[in-house]
Design an enzyme around this catalytic site. Structure first.
Site, PDB file in Angstrom:
ATOM      1  N   LYS A  11      -6.150 -49.358  18.708  1.00 16.13           N
ATOM      2  CA  LYS A  11      -4.812 -49.000  17.789  1.00 16.13           C
ATOM      3  C   LYS A  11      -5.553 -47.273  17.671  1.00 16.13           C
ATOM      4  CE  LYS A  11      -0.813 -50.529  16.670  1.00 16.13           C
ATOM      5  NZ  LYS A  11       0.092 -51.285  16.773  1.00 16.13           N
ATOM      6  N   PHE A  12      -6.574 -47.085  17.394  1.00 13.10           N
ATOM      7  CA  PHE A  12      -7.311 -46.240  16.553  1.00 13.10           C
ATOM      8  C   PHE A  12      -8.674 -45.463  17.830  1.00 13.10           C
ATOM      9  CE2 PHE A  12     -11.288 -43.813  15.111  1.00 13.10           C
ATOM     10  CZ  PHE A  12     -10.801 -42.867  15.463  1.00 13.10           C
ATOM     11  N   ASN A 144     -23.580 -41.258  11.233  1.00 13.98           N
ATOM     12  CA  ASN A 144     -23.869 -42.038  10.482  1.00 13.98           C
ATOM     13  C   ASN A 144     -23.263 -42.725   8.925  1.00 13.98           C
ATOM     14  OD1 ASN A 144     -26.055 -44.368  10.446  1.00 13.98           O
ATOM     15  ND2 ASN A 144     -27.472 -43.389  11.127  1.00 13.98           N
ATOM     16  N   PHE A 145     -24.067 -43.647   8.684  1.00 17.01           N
ATOM     17  CA  PHE A 145     -23.421 -44.503   6.923  1.00 17.01           C
ATOM     18  C   PHE A 145     -21.648 -44.005   7.335  1.00 17.01           C
ATOM     19  CE2 PHE A 145     -27.721 -41.732   7.037  1.00 17.01           C
ATOM     20  CZ  PHE A 145     -28.891 -43.487   6.644  1.00 17.01           C
ATOM     21  N   LEU A 146     -21.904 -45.248   7.794  1.00 19.96           N
ATOM     22  CA  LEU A 146     -20.051 -45.224   7.856  1.00 19.96           C
ATOM     23  C   LEU A 146     -19.869 -46.163   7.341  1.00 19.96           C
ATOM     24  CD1 LEU A 146     -17.059 -45.105   8.552  1.00 19.96           C
ATOM     25  CD2 LEU A 146     -17.258 -45.940  10.587  1.00 19.96           C
ATOM     26  N   SER A 154     -10.295 -53.486   6.100  1.00 26.19           N
ATOM     27  CA  SER A 154      -8.985 -53.805   6.646  1.00 26.19           C
ATOM     28  C   SER A 154      -7.891 -52.647   6.242  1.00 26.19           C
ATOM     29  CB  SER A 154      -9.423 -54.949   7.337  1.00 26.19           C
ATOM     30  OG  SER A 154     -10.419 -55.904   7.569  1.00 26.19           O
ATOM     31  N   LYS A 155      -8.207 -51.967   5.965  1.00 20.86           N
ATOM     32  CA  LYS A 155      -6.871 -51.530   5.455  1.00 20.86           C
ATOM     33  C   LYS A 155      -6.906 -49.790   5.994  1.00 20.86           C
ATOM     34  CE  LYS A 155      -7.549 -52.437   0.170  1.00 20.86           C
ATOM     35  NZ  LYS A 155      -6.518 -53.488   0.740  1.00 20.86           N
ATOM     36  N   LEU A 157      -8.946 -47.208   6.553  1.00 21.59           N
ATOM     37  CA  LEU A 157      -9.656 -46.456   6.157  1.00 21.59           C
ATOM     38  C   LEU A 157     -10.675 -45.669   6.902  1.00 21.59           C
ATOM     39  CD1 LEU A 157      -8.900 -44.812   3.390  1.00 21.59           C
ATOM     40  CD2 LEU A 157     -10.318 -46.635   1.960  1.00 21.59           C
ATOM     41  N   ALA A 158     -11.492 -47.281   7.651  1.00 17.94           N
ATOM     42  CA  ALA A 158     -12.056 -45.932   8.928  1.00 17.94           C
ATOM     43  C   ALA A 158     -12.099 -45.023   9.591  1.00 17.94           C
ATOM     44  CB  ALA A 158     -12.789 -46.697   9.422  1.00 17.94           C
ATOM     45  N   THR A 180     -24.266 -45.109  17.009  1.00 13.83           N
ATOM     46  CA  THR A 180     -24.562 -46.584  16.731  1.00 13.83           C
ATOM     47  C   THR A 180     -24.060 -48.012  16.322  1.00 13.83           C
ATOM     48  OG1 THR A 180     -26.364 -46.407  15.800  1.00 13.83           O
ATOM     49  CG2 THR A 180     -26.637 -46.493  17.906  1.00 13.83           C
ATOM     50  N   LEU A 396     -30.964 -43.907  13.152  1.00 16.98           N
ATOM     51  CA  LEU A 396     -31.500 -44.359  12.089  1.00 16.98           C
ATOM     52  C   LEU A 396     -30.998 -45.373  11.777  1.00 16.98           C
ATOM     53  CD1 LEU A 396     -32.908 -40.803  10.483  1.00 16.98           C
ATOM     54  CD2 LEU A 396     -34.014 -42.072  12.042  1.00 16.98           C
TER      55      LEU A 396
HETATM   56  S1  NHW Z   1     -23.323 -49.065  12.009  1.00 14.67           S
HETATM   57  C1  NHW Z   1     -22.467 -48.968  10.767  1.00 14.67           C
HETATM   58  C2  NHW Z   1     -20.992 -49.412  10.220  1.00 14.67           C
HETATM   59  N1  NHW Z   1     -20.501 -49.502   9.517  1.00 14.67           N
HETATM   60  C3  NHW Z   1     -20.628 -50.610   8.400  1.00 14.67           C
HETATM   61  O1  NHW Z   1     -20.918 -51.979   9.021  1.00 14.67           O
HETATM   62  C4  NHW Z   1     -20.725 -51.228   6.929  1.00 14.67           C
HETATM   63  C5  NHW Z   1     -20.601 -52.491   6.953  1.00 14.67           C
HETATM   64  N2  NHW Z   1     -18.844 -51.844   7.003  1.00 14.67           N
HETATM   65  C6  NHW Z   1     -17.979 -51.515   6.591  1.00 14.67           C
HETATM   66  O2  NHW Z   1     -17.972 -50.844   6.001  1.00 14.67           O
HETATM   67  C7  NHW Z   1     -23.321 -46.788  12.466  1.00 14.67           C
HETATM   68  C8  NHW Z   1     -16.667 -51.986   7.426  1.00 14.67           C
HETATM   69  O3  NHW Z   1     -16.267 -52.334   7.775  1.00 14.67           O
HETATM   70  C9  NHW Z   1     -16.597 -50.747   8.322  1.00 14.67           C
HETATM   71  C10 NHW Z   1     -14.985 -50.363   8.710  1.00 14.67           C
HETATM   72  C11 NHW Z   1     -16.154 -49.144   7.986  1.00 14.67           C
HETATM   73  C12 NHW Z   1     -17.493 -50.008   9.019  1.00 14.67           C
HETATM   74  N3  NHW Z   1     -17.621 -47.270  14.302  1.00 14.67           N
HETATM   75  O4  NHW Z   1     -11.077 -49.636   7.988  1.00 14.67           O
HETATM   76  P1  NHW Z   1     -10.289 -50.563   8.827  1.00 14.67           P
HETATM   77  C13 NHW Z   1     -22.432 -46.157  11.860  1.00 14.67           C
HETATM   78  O5  NHW Z   1     -22.397 -45.293  10.805  1.00 14.67           O
HETATM   79  C14 NHW Z   1     -13.182 -49.455  13.993  1.00 14.67           C
HETATM   80  C15 NHW Z   1     -16.445 -46.992  14.722  1.00 14.67           C
HETATM   81  O6  NHW Z   1      -9.409 -51.216   8.847  1.00 14.67           O
HETATM   82  P2  NHW Z   1     -13.053 -51.801   7.717  1.00 14.67           P
HETATM   83  C16 NHW Z   1     -21.621 -45.243  12.881  1.00 14.67           C
HETATM   84  C17 NHW Z   1     -12.815 -50.690  14.847  1.00 14.67           C
HETATM   85  O7  NHW Z   1     -12.563 -50.574  15.759  1.00 14.67           O
HETATM   86  N4  NHW Z   1     -15.405 -47.736  14.261  1.00 14.67           N
HETATM   87  O8  NHW Z   1     -11.640 -51.375   9.264  1.00 14.67           O
HETATM   88  C18 NHW Z   1     -20.215 -44.556  12.599  1.00 14.67           C
HETATM   89  C19 NHW Z   1     -11.156 -50.375  13.880  1.00 14.67           C
HETATM   90  O9  NHW Z   1     -10.528 -49.358  15.047  1.00 14.67           O
HETATM   91  P3  NHW Z   1     -10.188 -50.021  16.233  1.00 14.67           P
HETATM   92  C20 NHW Z   1     -14.981 -48.571  13.659  1.00 14.67           C
HETATM   93  O10 NHW Z   1     -13.802 -53.086   7.977  1.00 14.67           O
HETATM   94  C21 NHW Z   1     -20.041 -44.583  13.887  1.00 14.67           C
HETATM   95  C22 NHW Z   1     -10.790 -49.844  12.472  1.00 14.67           C
HETATM   96  O11 NHW Z   1     -11.950 -49.092  12.415  1.00 14.67           O
HETATM   97  C23 NHW Z   1     -17.157 -49.063  13.335  1.00 14.67           C
HETATM   98  O12 NHW Z   1     -12.618 -51.580   6.410  1.00 14.67           O
HETATM   99  C24 NHW Z   1     -18.305 -43.924  13.816  1.00 14.67           C
HETATM  100  C25 NHW Z   1     -10.930 -50.325  11.577  1.00 14.67           C
HETATM  101  O13 NHW Z   1     -10.778 -49.704  10.888  1.00 14.67           O
HETATM  102  C26 NHW Z   1     -17.797 -48.680  13.566  1.00 14.67           C
HETATM  103  N5  NHW Z   1     -18.841 -49.528  13.005  1.00 14.67           N
HETATM  104  O14 NHW Z   1     -13.563 -50.508   8.291  1.00 14.67           O
HETATM  105  C27 NHW Z   1     -17.429 -43.221  14.422  1.00 14.67           C
HETATM  106  N6  NHW Z   1     -16.164 -50.386  12.132  1.00 14.67           N
HETATM  107  O15 NHW Z   1      -9.356 -48.952  16.884  1.00 14.67           O
HETATM  108  C28 NHW Z   1     -17.557 -41.875  15.043  1.00 14.67           C
HETATM  109  C29 NHW Z   1     -15.095 -51.060  12.544  1.00 14.67           C
HETATM  110  O16 NHW Z   1     -10.088 -50.997  17.134  1.00 14.67           O
HETATM  111  C30 NHW Z   1     -17.382 -41.959  16.141  1.00 14.67           C
HETATM  112  N7  NHW Z   1     -14.362 -49.491  12.835  1.00 14.67           N
HETATM  113  O17 NHW Z   1      -8.139 -50.701  15.704  1.00 14.67           O
HETATM  114  C31 NHW Z   1     -17.727 -39.818  16.026  1.00 14.67           C
HETATM  115  C32 NHW Z   1     -17.012 -39.008  15.707  1.00 14.67           C
HETATM  116  C33 NHW Z   1     -17.282 -37.075  15.650  1.00 14.67           C
HETATM  117  C34 NHW Z   1     -16.717 -36.727  16.678  1.00 14.67           C
HETATM  118  C35 NHW Z   1     -17.362 -35.370  16.365  1.00 14.67           C
HETATM  119  C36 NHW Z   1     -16.797 -34.379  17.103  1.00 14.67           C
END
Ligand code: NHW
Length: 396
Positions: A11-12, A144-146, A154-155, A157-158, A180, A396
């Site tokens: 959806k996003f 990075n560091f999302l 799952s609210k 917020l991401a 990544t 990183l």
């Molecule tokens: S990857 C590490 C990401 N962090 C973690 O895995 C830590 C543990 N997990 C969490 O904290 C390196 C949460 O599960 C996170 C998601 C925050 C991951 N990248 O809030 P909702 C990075 O940091 C999508 C991108 O309900 P949540 C790289 C998911 O597909 N999107 O989920 C970061 C869904 O969208 P969809 C991700 O579990 C790059 C939506 O988020 C993702 O509470 C970011 C669900 O949101 C991920 N790793 O929170 C993108 N994980 O469309 C940068 C989930 O599928 C883009 N989602 O419905 C570029 C921006 C700048 C552009 C400039 C021109």
């Protein structure tokens, strides 16, 4: 819907300028930016709204108390392996290094905190980089560091965090990003695998990181992974400040071979590759005859917390970073990197199958891991993607 990630709805992500799964077969779409930049006056001026109990916080990482809060958010809520046995434990010094490269933007260090308790509950960051895709050097943000606190998952917020960092990147007139993730999103430019080389096999087996191979005893395993006490290549030494120009020349010439790679200058090399204790380490080969710098290798330090183990709290891991071989065979160079990592008490040495890493992984007794790492570009299309060996970028 289906276990096929390409069939899942996003959806996003379906609203964002990224390669969409439905376009994969469309060969008429050109490489390069997906959308043109919009005039800066049209970039949204206000932060995106957050749920009422939360507020944005632009983070000052020079503030030790704030850095400690960020460290703690990540240490408890950041990336875990599939079996929830380990969690990345980026050190405060590492976070400062990763987030404050030359010309960084403080506005791209974005926290969310609870209004009442002031507790940091989420974070996302970007740093500026020049990344070349084929012949095109593009100003990008590396994201990075999302992280969202476990209690707030799952609210949706991401997506708010991602939109907000995008807005702040756009305000600097930058329209592309690289990132990544372990999860499949639309659409990876390539998918890599981590390989692991045991340095302290007994501990790795004790904490459940690896298993004793079939027909192997612990003492045979320890012998299998034994390494010499000191590096073998004559002229192998730690990189120093005076080496920045030579290392930059080596690295630029080498990275030119890959389809996607950073465009490093001396200022970047000094920041990203000059050794910092327990953060990043670099070694080079200086020819004993000509004093020319001919080869280079580096790794960064990223420990993992060991969850639920009575004997050990952390794994000390080295991650292969950038390596360049011109005179010393890459395999020999990396063997010396393993030797110094062992000397410095690392438990494991990790490497992705990027660049020419395939050429030494098996020979140096790395084993394939189970996790995959997907690489993404935001608002930049690379039709058909690339192979891991065509990728010259390590995030990183
Ligand atoms: S990857 C590490 C990401 N962090 C973690 O895995 C830590 C543990 N997990 C969490 O904290 C390196 C949460 O599960 C996170 C998601 C925050 C991951 N990248 O809030 P909702 C990075 O940091 C999508 C991108 O309900 P949540 C790289 C998911 O597909 N999107 O989920 C970061 C869904 O969208 P969809 C991700 O579990 C790059 C939506 O988020 C993702 O509470 C970011 C669900 O949101 C991920 N790793 O929170 C993108 N994980 O469309 C940068 C989930 O599928 C883009 N989602 O419905 C570029 C921006 C700048 C552009 C400039 C021109």
């Amino acid at each position: 819907l289906s276990s096929n990630p390409a069939a899942r709805r996003h959806k996003f992500w379906e609203t964002q300028p990224v390669g969409q799964f439905r376009d994969v077969a469309d060969t008429s779409l050109p490489d390069g930016p997906i959308e043109p930049p919009t005039p800066l006056s049209e970039v949204r001026a206000d932060p995106y709204p957050l749920p009422a109990a939360f507020e944005w916080l632009t983070c000052d990482l020079d503030d030790d108390a704030l850095l400690a809060d960020l460290y703690s958010l990540l240490a408890h809520n950041y990336v875990e392996d599939d079996e929830n046995m380990f969690r990345f434990n980026y050190s405060p010094a590492f976070l400062r290094w990763a987030l404050k490269p030359p010309s960084f933007f403080r506005a791209w260090h974005i926290g969310v905190r609870a209004k009442e308790s002031k507790k940091l509950v989420a974070f996302i960051s970007g740093v500026p980089a020049r990344i070349r895709a084929r012949d095109d050097v593009v100003r990008m943000a590396e994201i990075n560091f999302l992280c969202v606190h476990k209690k707030l998952r799952s609210k949706r917020l991401a997506p708010v965090l991602i939109r907000e960092v995008t807005r702040r990147v756009h305000q600097e007139n930058i329209w592309q990003a690289a990132y990544t993730a372990g999860v499949v999103l639309p659409t990876p430019i390539t998918t890599c695998r981590y390989w692991h080389r045991s340095l302290n096999p007994k501990k790795l087996i004790d904490v459940g990181f690896s298993r004793l191979g079939p027909r192997m005893t612990m003492s045979r395993t320890v012998r299998l992974y034994k390494l010499p006490d000191a590096p073998l290549t004559p002229g192998f030494r730690r990189m120093e400040l005076r080496d920045v120009a030579a290392v930059t020349r080596l690295l630029r010439a080498y990275l030119a071979r890959f389809v996607v790679a950073p465009d490093f200058d001396e200022v970047d090399v000094e920041h990203w590759l000059l050794p910092q204790e327990d953060v990043v380490d670099s070694y080079l080969v200086e020819s004993p005859e000509t004093h020319e710098v001919t080869d280079f290798c580096s790794f960064y330090t990223l420990p993992s917390s060991v969850l639920n183990n009575a004997n050990y709290a952390t794994l000390k891991a080295a991650y292969s970073y950038y390596n360049v071989s011109t005179k010393t065979a890459l395999q020999q160079l990396m063997n010396d990197a393993l030797i110094v990592a062992k000397q410095k008490n690392y438990d494991v040495f990790n490497a992705l199958d990027v660049m020419e890493n395939e050429s030494f992984l098996k020979e140096l007794k790395f084993g394939p891991g189970d996790g995959q790492l997907h690489y993404y570009l935001y608002n930049y299309r690379i039709r058909n993607g690339i192979k891991p060996s065509e990728l010259g970028l390590v995030l990183l």
